[in-house]
Write a protein that holds these residues in place. Structure first.
Motif, PDB file in Angstrom:
ATOM      1  N   GLU A  20      70.102  18.999  10.568  1.00  0.00           N
ATOM      2  CA  GLU A  20      68.821  20.023  10.853  1.00  0.00           C
ATOM      3  C   GLU A  20      67.474  18.935  10.690  1.00  0.00           C
ATOM      4  OE1 GLU A  20      68.873  23.174   8.241  1.00  0.00           O
ATOM      5  OE2 GLU A  20      70.793  23.971   9.294  1.00  0.00           O
ATOM      6  N   GLY A  21      67.592  17.705  10.306  1.00  0.00           N
ATOM      7  CA  GLY A  21      66.314  16.927  10.294  1.00  0.00           C
ATOM      8  C   GLY A  21      66.020  16.358  11.773  1.00  0.00           C
ATOM      9  N   LEU A  22      64.983  15.402  11.498  1.00  0.00           N
ATOM     10  CA  LEU A  22      64.835  14.903  12.983  1.00  0.00           C
ATOM     11  C   LEU A  22      65.579  13.942  13.285  1.00  0.00           C
ATOM     12  CD1 LEU A  22      60.778  14.485  11.988  1.00  0.00           C
ATOM     13  CD2 LEU A  22      61.769  16.036  13.821  1.00  0.00           C
ATOM     14  N   VAL A  23      66.358  14.333  14.541  1.00  0.00           N
ATOM     15  CA  VAL A  23      67.410  13.294  14.971  1.00  0.00           C
ATOM     16  C   VAL A  23      67.021  12.931  16.604  1.00  0.00           C
ATOM     17  CG1 VAL A  23      69.874  13.351  16.035  1.00  0.00           C
ATOM     18  CG2 VAL A  23      69.264  14.545  13.625  1.00  0.00           C
ATOM     19  N   ARG A  24      67.294  11.582  16.981  1.00  0.00           N
ATOM     20  CA  ARG A  24      66.958  11.121  18.153  1.00  0.00           C
ATOM     21  C   ARG A  24      68.581  10.308  18.423  1.00  0.00           C
ATOM     22  NH1 ARG A  24      63.764  14.256  17.475  1.00  0.00           N
ATOM     23  NH2 ARG A  24      61.502  14.324  17.997  1.00  0.00           N
ATOM     24  N   PHE A  25      69.253  10.773  19.416  1.00  0.00           N
ATOM     25  CA  PHE A  25      70.441  10.004  19.839  1.00  0.00           C
ATOM     26  C   PHE A  25      70.516   9.463  21.235  1.00  0.00           C
ATOM     27  CE2 PHE A  25      75.003   9.348  20.408  1.00  0.00           C
ATOM     28  CZ  PHE A  25      75.353   8.737  19.117  1.00  0.00           C
ATOM     29  N   LEU A  26      70.462   7.915  21.215  1.00  0.00           N
ATOM     30  CA  LEU A  26      70.063   7.482  22.501  1.00  0.00           C
ATOM     31  C   LEU A  26      71.281   6.933  23.203  1.00  0.00           C
ATOM     32  CD1 LEU A  26      67.493   7.486  21.074  1.00  0.00           C
ATOM     33  CD2 LEU A  26      66.998   5.391  21.675  1.00  0.00           C
ATOM     34  N   LEU A  27      71.455   7.212  24.427  1.00  0.00           N
ATOM     35  CA  LEU A  27      72.699   6.677  25.300  1.00  0.00           C
ATOM     36  C   LEU A  27      72.284   5.452  26.128  1.00  0.00           C
ATOM     37  CD1 LEU A  27      74.073  10.255  26.352  1.00  0.00           C
ATOM     38  CD2 LEU A  27      74.645   8.737  24.472  1.00  0.00           C
ATOM     39  N   PRO A  28      72.687   4.438  25.941  1.00  0.00           N
ATOM     40  CA  PRO A  28      72.393   3.363  26.876  1.00  0.00           C
ATOM     41  C   PRO A  28      73.327   3.124  28.000  1.00  0.00           C
ATOM     42  CG  PRO A  28      73.910   2.532  25.002  1.00  0.00           C
ATOM     43  CD  PRO A  28      73.699   3.996  24.835  1.00  0.00           C
ATOM     44  N   LEU A  29      72.892   3.718  29.178  1.00  0.00           N
ATOM     45  CA  LEU A  29      73.874   3.938  30.203  1.00  0.00           C
ATOM     46  C   LEU A  29      74.348   2.810  30.903  1.00  0.00           C
ATOM     47  CD1 LEU A  29      72.006   7.114  32.094  1.00  0.00           C
ATOM     48  CD2 LEU A  29      73.741   7.012  30.103  1.00  0.00           C
ATOM     49  N   GLY A  30      73.563   1.647  30.478  1.00  0.00           N
ATOM     50  CA  GLY A  30      74.064   0.300  31.224  1.00  0.00           C
ATOM     51  C   GLY A  30      75.211  -0.354  30.419  1.00  0.00           C
ATOM     52  N   GLY A  31      75.676   0.225  29.237  1.00  0.00           N
ATOM     53  CA  GLY A  31      76.921  -0.528  28.697  1.00  0.00           C
ATOM     54  C   GLY A  31      76.716  -0.325  27.095  1.00  0.00           C
ATOM     55  N   LEU A  68      82.339   9.135  27.821  1.00  0.00           N
ATOM     56  CA  LEU A  68      81.762   9.160  26.676  1.00  0.00           C
ATOM     57  C   LEU A  68      80.313  10.115  26.671  1.00  0.00           C
ATOM     58  CD1 LEU A  68      81.331   8.372  23.531  1.00  0.00           C
ATOM     59  CD2 LEU A  68      80.405   6.347  24.242  1.00  0.00           C
ATOM     60  N   PHE A  69      79.526   9.498  27.677  1.00  0.00           N
ATOM     61  CA  PHE A  69      78.291  10.014  27.792  1.00  0.00           C
ATOM     62  C   PHE A  69      78.197  11.510  28.260  1.00  0.00           C
ATOM     63  CE2 PHE A  69      77.228   5.304  29.397  1.00  0.00           C
ATOM     64  CZ  PHE A  69      76.947   5.101  28.075  1.00  0.00           C
ATOM     65  N   SER A  70      79.095  11.553  28.803  1.00  0.00           N
ATOM     66  CA  SER A  70      79.174  13.440  29.518  1.00  0.00           C
ATOM     67  C   SER A  70      79.772  14.121  28.444  1.00  0.00           C
ATOM     68  CB  SER A  70      80.179  13.405  30.702  1.00  0.00           C
ATOM     69  OG  SER A  70      79.866  12.686  31.948  1.00  0.00           O
ATOM     70  N   ALA A  71      80.477  13.789  27.614  1.00  0.00           N
ATOM     71  CA  ALA A  71      81.118  14.608  26.588  1.00  0.00           C
ATOM     72  C   ALA A  71      79.975  14.840  25.616  1.00  0.00           C
ATOM     73  CB  ALA A  71      82.291  13.916  25.894  1.00  0.00           C
ATOM     74  N   ILE A  72      79.149  13.939  25.346  1.00  0.00           N
ATOM     75  CA  ILE A  72      78.072  14.108  24.314  1.00  0.00           C
ATOM     76  C   ILE A  72      77.189  15.027  24.896  1.00  0.00           C
ATOM     77  CG2 ILE A  72      76.343  12.918  23.119  1.00  0.00           C
ATOM     78  CD1 ILE A  72      78.043  10.484  22.694  1.00  0.00           C
ATOM     79  N   GLU A  73      76.615  14.733  26.105  1.00  0.00           N
ATOM     80  CA  GLU A  73      75.687  15.487  27.044  1.00  0.00           C
ATOM     81  C   GLU A  73      76.252  17.005  27.077  1.00  0.00           C
ATOM     82  OE1 GLU A  73      72.730  15.139  30.576  1.00  0.00           O
ATOM     83  OE2 GLU A  73      74.472  13.740  30.498  1.00  0.00           O
ATOM     84  N   LYS A  74      77.192  17.128  27.329  1.00  0.00           N
ATOM     85  CA  LYS A  74      77.837  18.363  27.493  1.00  0.00           C
ATOM     86  C   LYS A  74      77.757  19.218  25.966  1.00  0.00           C
ATOM     87  CE  LYS A  74      82.207  20.893  28.400  1.00  0.00           C
ATOM     88  NZ  LYS A  74      82.587  21.391  27.152  1.00  0.00           N
ATOM     89  N   ASP A  75      78.157  18.628  24.969  1.00  0.00           N
ATOM     90  CA  ASP A  75      78.290  19.307  23.467  1.00  0.00           C
ATOM     91  C   ASP A  75      77.213  19.267  22.825  1.00  0.00           C
ATOM     92  OD1 ASP A  75      80.995  20.171  24.330  1.00  0.00           O
ATOM     93  OD2 ASP A  75      81.825  18.406  23.606  1.00  0.00           O
ATOM     94  N   PHE A  76      76.350  18.285  23.096  1.00  0.00           N
ATOM     95  CA  PHE A  76      75.068  18.025  22.139  1.00  0.00           C
ATOM     96  C   PHE A  76      74.208  19.211  22.338  1.00  0.00           C
ATOM     97  CE2 PHE A  76      71.033  16.402  20.929  1.00  0.00           C
ATOM     98  CZ  PHE A  76      71.101  15.621  19.989  1.00  0.00           C
TER      99      PHE A  76
END
Length: 395
Positions: A324-335, A355-363
């Protein structure tokens, strides 16, 4: 502040009392704590007093016939007792295998920086389960903790004098100390983390942790101890080892400190393209045909699959959704690692995409918690710059 000297006075009263008396003789304030499950001894804090701190009361500890369950109950009670004391300057424990397990469980709940020493019969072996990610000093008792003799008197006396010195000479935080930031790194994310660290070290004290299981736990322990102002968790590789049997696993509490403390948090998926094993001949037979990479003589990496990455992504998202704090989760799509790039051993766009799709789907994005996709490789300078920018924004 005072030293708490802890032992099972039903079996080790002479030794524990001697330790208490030695601390007192040095001039340090001290309290004797009894955690014997069959004890009626006199102490500053009796076994009954400690047992009463169990969530289900003293009867859940002292009224149990099963010794193992009674010890486990006393450990829980001791942890709650110490957590509620405001004068714990240091803790000294004495014990065999049972006492060591009991007392160190409570020690592990104390903040980093509170001196903790355990005189133990098992301290010469693998003590990782007793110490964990904590600053517990283990001293081998040499002889059993079974009466005073020329050896035990010296060993216990040394430990008592050491703990007395720690109580009498606390290390004060320096006025010039900068806010601390915890960072996770692996060899394959070093370029990114070093760039982030160099950008921030004029403003923050940067503590970098090798993401080998205990590294991530140590970082989160510092957060729980109030010693960090934020977290830059670039390398979450420990999750893959946790879910699929690698040798550098986190625990089910990974990201728990982020939830509890609500500290500013910037994270990413560094090195989730791999599961770690030991030397090549230690890789489990079912995995021998997988894409393996010998990182060095003692570490072999196994490329994660589409299905594994999908599971990892969902697990991480489920944990971050509780923050519940300030969170930024970054996905490096290049690797996501140095060996996950075109022409490199672990380059697998399908696995990364899963990996990226699963995070994006559930985040679950909120005003405070955001998922950010970037077209860079994790070790690109632009990605490191984005990490720094996002951390400055929320810190």
């Amino acid at each position: 502040m005072r030293a708490y000297v802890i032992g099972t006075l039903d079996t080790k009263a002479v030794e524990t009392t001697y330790a208490r008396d030695t601390v007192a003789a040095s001039g340090a304030p001290v309290a004797l704590v009894d955690v014997g499950i069959r004890s009626k001894a006199s102490a500053d804090f009796t076994a009954e007093t400690i047992a009463a701190f169990h969530l289900n009361g003293a009867a859940a500890v002292l009224g149990v016939d099963d010794r193992g369950k009674a010890i486990a109950g006393m450990a829980e009670a001791l942890a709650r007792f110490l957590a509620q004391r405001s004068d714990v300057g240091a803790v000294l424990g004495l014990g065999g295998s049972g006492g060591t397990a009991l007392i160190t469980q409570a020690m592990r709940e104390l903040p980093i920086g509170v001196p903790k020493m355990m005189v133990s019969t098992v301290a010469s072996g693998d003590v990782s389960s007793y110490v964990g990610p904590n600053d517990i000093a283990m001293m081998y008792s040499v002889t059993d903790v079974a009466g005073l003799n020329a050896i035990s008197r010296q060993v216990i006396g040394n430990a008592a004098n050491a703990i007395a010195g720690m109580v009498k000479n606390p290390i004060a935080r320096q006025a010039a100390d900068k806010p601390g930031v915890g960072m996770t790194m692996f060899g394959v994310t070093t370029m990114c983390v070093n760039s982030v660290r160099e950008s921030l070290e004029s403003e923050f004290e940067c503590f970098v942790f090798h993401a080998t299981g205990v590294g991530g736990r140590s970082m989160e322990k510092l957060a729980d101890s109030g010693l960090l102002a934020g977290l830059i968790d670039i390398t979450t590789t420990e999750v893959a080892d946790f879910l699929f049997g690698g040798v550098f696993p986190c625990t089910s509490d990974r990201f728990g400190a982020v939830q509890r403390t609500k500290l500013p948090y910037v994270g990413s998926v560094g090195a989730l393209d791999m599961i770690n094993f030991g030397a090549i001949d230690t890789v489990p037979r079912p995995f021998k045909s997988r894409n393996l990479y010998v990182h060095n003589a003692q570490v072999t990496l196994m490329r994660t699959t589409v299905d594994e990455n999908r599971a990892v992504g969902s697990w991480i998202a489920s944990r971050l959704n509780k923050c519940e704090g300030l969170v930024r989760f970054l996905l490096p799509l290049g690797g996501i690692s140095a060996i996950d790039a075109p022409g490199k051993s672990f380059h697998d766009p399908d696995a990364d995409s899963a990996l990226f799709s699963a995070i994006e789907k559930d985040f679950q994005n909120t005003k405070r918690r955001k998922l950010i996709k970037l077209p860079y490789h994790i070790n690109d300078p632009q990605f490191a710059a984005a990490v720094v920018s996002n951390f400055r924004e929320i810190s």
